[in-house]
Design a protein around this motif. Structure first.
Motif, PDB file in Angstrom:
ATOM      1  N   GLU A 137       0.830  -1.191   0.000  1.00  0.00           N
ATOM      2  CA  GLU A 137       0.000   0.000   0.000  1.00  0.00           C
ATOM      3  C   GLU A 137       0.869   1.246   0.000  1.00  0.00           C
ATOM      4  N   ILE A 138       0.502   2.184  -0.894  1.00  0.00           N
ATOM      5  CA  ILE A 138       1.166   3.486  -0.975  1.00  0.00           C
ATOM      6  C   ILE A 138       0.055   4.531  -0.934  1.00  0.00           C
ATOM      7  N   GLY A 139      -0.128   5.136   0.184  1.00  0.00           N
ATOM      8  CA  GLY A 139      -1.218   6.108   0.333  1.00  0.00           C
ATOM      9  C   GLY A 139      -2.561   5.426   0.125  1.00  0.00           C
ATOM     10  N   LYS A 140      -3.332   5.936  -0.836  1.00  0.00           N
ATOM     11  CA  LYS A 140      -4.645   5.358  -1.139  1.00  0.00           C
ATOM     12  C   LYS A 140      -4.577   4.313  -2.252  1.00  0.00           C
ATOM     13  N   PHE A 141      -3.378   3.929  -2.655  1.00  0.00           N
ATOM     14  CA  PHE A 141      -3.211   2.925  -3.698  1.00  0.00           C
ATOM     15  C   PHE A 141      -2.701   1.616  -3.102  1.00  0.00           C
ATOM     16  N   GLU A 142      -3.231   0.507  -3.613  1.00  0.00           N
ATOM     17  CA  GLU A 142      -2.733  -0.814  -3.244  1.00  0.00           C
ATOM     18  C   GLU A 142      -2.272  -1.511  -4.516  1.00  0.00           C
ATOM     19  N   ILE A 143      -1.035  -1.965  -4.506  1.00  0.00           N
ATOM     20  CA  ILE A 143      -0.472  -2.687  -5.647  1.00  0.00           C
ATOM     21  C   ILE A 143      -0.478  -4.162  -5.299  1.00  0.00           C
ATOM     22  N   LYS A 144      -1.059  -4.981  -6.189  1.00  0.00           N
ATOM     23  CA  LYS A 144      -1.179  -6.418  -5.951  1.00  0.00           C
ATOM     24  C   LYS A 144      -0.447  -7.179  -7.045  1.00  0.00           C
ATOM     25  N   ALA A 145       0.174  -8.288  -6.664  1.00  0.00           N
ATOM     26  CA  ALA A 145       0.812  -9.184  -7.627  1.00  0.00           C
ATOM     27  C   ALA A 145       0.495 -10.617  -7.208  1.00  0.00           C
ATOM     28  N   PHE A 146       0.299 -11.477  -8.190  1.00  0.00           N
ATOM     29  CA  PHE A 146       0.048 -12.881  -7.888  1.00  0.00           C
ATOM     30  C   PHE A 146       0.647 -13.748  -8.986  1.00  0.00           C
ATOM     31  N   ALA A 147       0.963 -14.961  -8.619  1.00  0.00           N
ATOM     32  CA  ALA A 147       1.486 -15.927  -9.584  1.00  0.00           C
ATOM     33  C   ALA A 147       1.152 -17.329  -9.101  1.00  0.00           C
ATOM     34  N   GLU A 148       0.916 -18.213 -10.039  1.00  0.00           N
ATOM     35  CA  GLU A 148       0.741 -19.629  -9.743  1.00  0.00           C
ATOM     36  C   GLU A 148       1.369 -20.404 -10.883  1.00  0.00           C
ATOM     37  N   LEU A 149       2.098 -21.431 -10.535  1.00  0.00           N
ATOM     38  CA  LEU A 149       2.705 -22.275 -11.556  1.00  0.00           C
ATOM     39  C   LEU A 149       2.715 -23.712 -11.071  1.00  0.00           C
ATOM     40  N   GLY A 150       2.733 -24.609 -12.039  1.00  0.00           N
ATOM     41  CA  GLY A 150       2.707 -26.006 -11.639  1.00  0.00           C
ATOM     42  C   GLY A 150       3.011 -26.939 -12.784  1.00  0.00           C
TER      43      GLY A 150
END
Length: 171
Positions: free
Chosen positions: A101-114
């Motif tokens: 979270e940066i101020g009113k912004f939320e940065i999201k990252a996701f990954a899945e591998l298999g």
């Protein structure tokens, strides 16, 4: 279980636990399961088939999570007649989530591998056919969160190999 919620009548077990830590890791969740998905019938060449696996999920903080899954579907040795194939499928996956979270912004990252590895073994002829394949999925998102509403943008990319086979997948 007998048709309770999203569970069906099967023979099996499911064990779960959560461990909480004071430092470095917030929670560690462990899950193991096993079930008999098909009862064998020697007269019709149908072997006993088991579905089994587990998950280890580490929640480091509200900013980072990592987990690993292992799921297998296998015919039980000794219940397969000589003239038919014995089936085995093992799938391993890893998923990661992070946000900041940066101020009113939320940065999201996701990954899945298999990856999946499945085989058919002809017991009588001692022949085996093996198939290995993979998948991966990942993405990024940004969410703007003022006090009264939330607006976000998310993008992802997914690739699944043509021979990937996961017996425990829901989607």
């Amino acid at each position: 279980n007998f048709n309770f919620g999203n569970k069906w009548r099967v023979q099996g077990l499911d064990a779960k636990t959560t461990l909480k830590f004071a430092k470095f890791i917030d929670k560690l969740k462990l899950n193991a399961f096993g079930t008999r998905v098909r009862q064998g019938n020697f007269a019709t060449n149908e072997p006993d088939r088991l579905l089994y696996g587990g998950r280890v999920h580490v929640i480091q903080s509200k900013y980072f999570e990592i987990a690993g899954n292992l799921t297998g579907l296998s015919d039980v040795a000794g219940t397969v007649r000589d003239s038919v194939f014995q089936y085995d499928n093992l799938v391993a996956t890893t998923d990661l989530k992070g946000n900041y979270e940066i101020g009113k912004f939320e940065i999201k990252a996701f990954a899945e591998l298999g990856s999946s590895n499945y085989s058919f073994k002809n017991i009588k002829k001692k022949k085996e056919f093996k198939y290995d394949d993979y998948f991966y999925d990942g993405g990024l998102g940004v969410v703007y969160k003022p006090s009264t509403f939330t607006v976000g943008v998310e993008g992802s990319y997914r690739e699944v190999g043509a021979l990937f086979s996961s017996p425990g997948a829901q989607t």
